[in-house]
Design a protein around this motif. Structure first.
Motif, PDB file in Angstrom:
ATOM      1  N   SER A 180     -15.514  -4.850  11.863  1.00 56.64           N
ATOM      2  CA  SER A 180     -15.902  -6.100  11.449  1.00 56.64           C
ATOM      3  C   SER A 180     -15.017  -7.164  12.273  1.00 56.64           C
ATOM      4  CB  SER A 180     -15.080  -6.298  10.116  1.00 56.64           C
ATOM      5  OG  SER A 180     -13.665  -6.383  10.144  1.00 56.64           O
ATOM      6  N   GLU A 258     -20.050  -4.479  11.861  1.00 57.90           N
ATOM      7  CA  GLU A 258     -20.016  -4.177  10.559  1.00 57.90           C
ATOM      8  C   GLU A 258     -20.938  -5.185   9.671  1.00 57.90           C
ATOM      9  OE1 GLU A 258     -16.631  -2.715   7.634  1.00 57.90           O
ATOM     10  OE2 GLU A 258     -16.800  -5.073   7.464  1.00 57.90           O
ATOM     11  N   ASP A 259     -20.776  -6.560  10.252  1.00 54.01           N
ATOM     12  CA  ASP A 259     -21.256  -7.663   9.653  1.00 54.01           C
ATOM     13  C   ASP A 259     -22.803  -7.709  10.032  1.00 54.01           C
ATOM     14  OD1 ASP A 259     -18.321  -8.000  10.889  1.00 54.01           O
ATOM     15  OD2 ASP A 259     -18.558  -9.744   9.608  1.00 54.01           O
TER      16      ASP A 259
END
Length: 300
Positions: A180, A258-259
């Motif tokens: 992330s 992840e985003d």
């Protein structure tokens, strides 16, 4: 107005001193002073403010300097290309690019253009802002960059949005799963220096700032290869466009983020209002095919 007036004006504007400008031009000062006065009379505005310690450009003078440089650059490029074409009997097609787009399908475009034996392809590594200036000066015919530049003389076409990925030292805990932005912010980051106008460094660092995250900049570097070398040396991570994944580098793992929906555009820039010649039409046809391959997942 003659070309010498523009050359004289640029020299004076750069030196802001008539004596030094005359020395630079290898002429006497009186004829230079007369030429600048003639130029101001023809333009109809004062280009300089005369002060005891030298000259200062007026607002009109600053604008005229920018335009004069573009005209002189265009003429120089035209003369150079004319000589080259006359010598080799080839049509010159110049492409500007930022390095990160050259790991995708752009080399295929160049390769296919070079099949035409009557073409001479010239490549210029330029930032997007530099590409816009080079287009206006006639130095390049098309540019491939990453950021939007508003300019009335240049059209920019969004080819596609490309995911941003993280280049991480092999074996680092960040490679266990897609990291992330928050996880990345806790590790040293290798960045590219910011400059005037929007650039890739602004785009990547803005991803953290907009999320209220601070970054730990370990090192700033000027080129992608150096950044990846530092990543391989376990100095930190860096963010790169997905195309860079094709550059296999020992000691570097490429990880998706992840985003969701974190991407950077690939933009083609061309001169506005210019009717495409046969070479540009060919380049556009090849480009349309390559973009379609990218969008549909058909990689070569």
């Amino acid at each position: 107005m003659e070309l010498r007036h523009l050359r004289y004006f640029v020299a004076v504007a750069e030196e802001l001193n008539l004596t030094r400008a005359a020395e630079k031009l290898f002429i006497a000062q009186p004829p230079l002073t007369r030429a600048i006065k003639q130029l101001e009379e023809e333009v109809g505005v004062a280009l300089f403010i005369r002060k005891p310690r030298g000259l200062v450009l007026t607002t009109g003078g600053e604008y005229f300097l920018e335009q004069a440089r573009q005209i002189l650059d265009k003429i120089a490029a035209t003369v150079s290309d004319t000589r080259r074409i006359a010598q080799h009997r080839k049509t010159v097609f110049s492409i500007g690019f930022v390095p990160s787009v050259f790991y995708g399908q752009l080399p295929l475009m160049v390769r296919r253009l070079r099949r035409n034996k009557n073409l001479e392809i010239i490549l210029h590594e330029l930032k997007t802002r530099e590409q816009v200036d080079a287009l206006k000066a006639g130095k390049i015919d098309i540019g491939f960059g990453r950021v939007r530049i508003e300019d009335p003389d240049v059209d920019q076409e969004l080819l596609f949005d490309e995911p941003i990925i993280a280049a991480i030292p092999a074996g680092n805990p960040l490679t266990r799963h897609p990291p992330s932005m928050k996880e990345l912010s806790e590790w040293p980051m290798i960045t590219f220096p910011s400059g005037p106008g929007p650039n890739f460094a602004d785009l990547t660092q803005g991803l953290f700032h907009r999320r209220g995250l601070r970054i730990n900049v370990m090192q700033q570097v000027n080129d992608l290869q150096t950044a990846l070398s530092l990543v391989a040396s376990d100095m930190g991570f860096t963010l790169v466009p997905e195309q860079v994944r094709r550059l296999n580098r020992e000691g570097v793992d490429y990880m998706p983020l992840e985003d969701d929906n974190i991407s950077v555009p690939v933009i083609a820039s061309r001169r506005r209002g210019e009717n495409p010649n046969a070479v540009m039409r060919l380049a556009n046809t090849i480009l349309d095919e390559l973009v379609e391959n990218r969008l549909t997942g058909r990689y070569p």
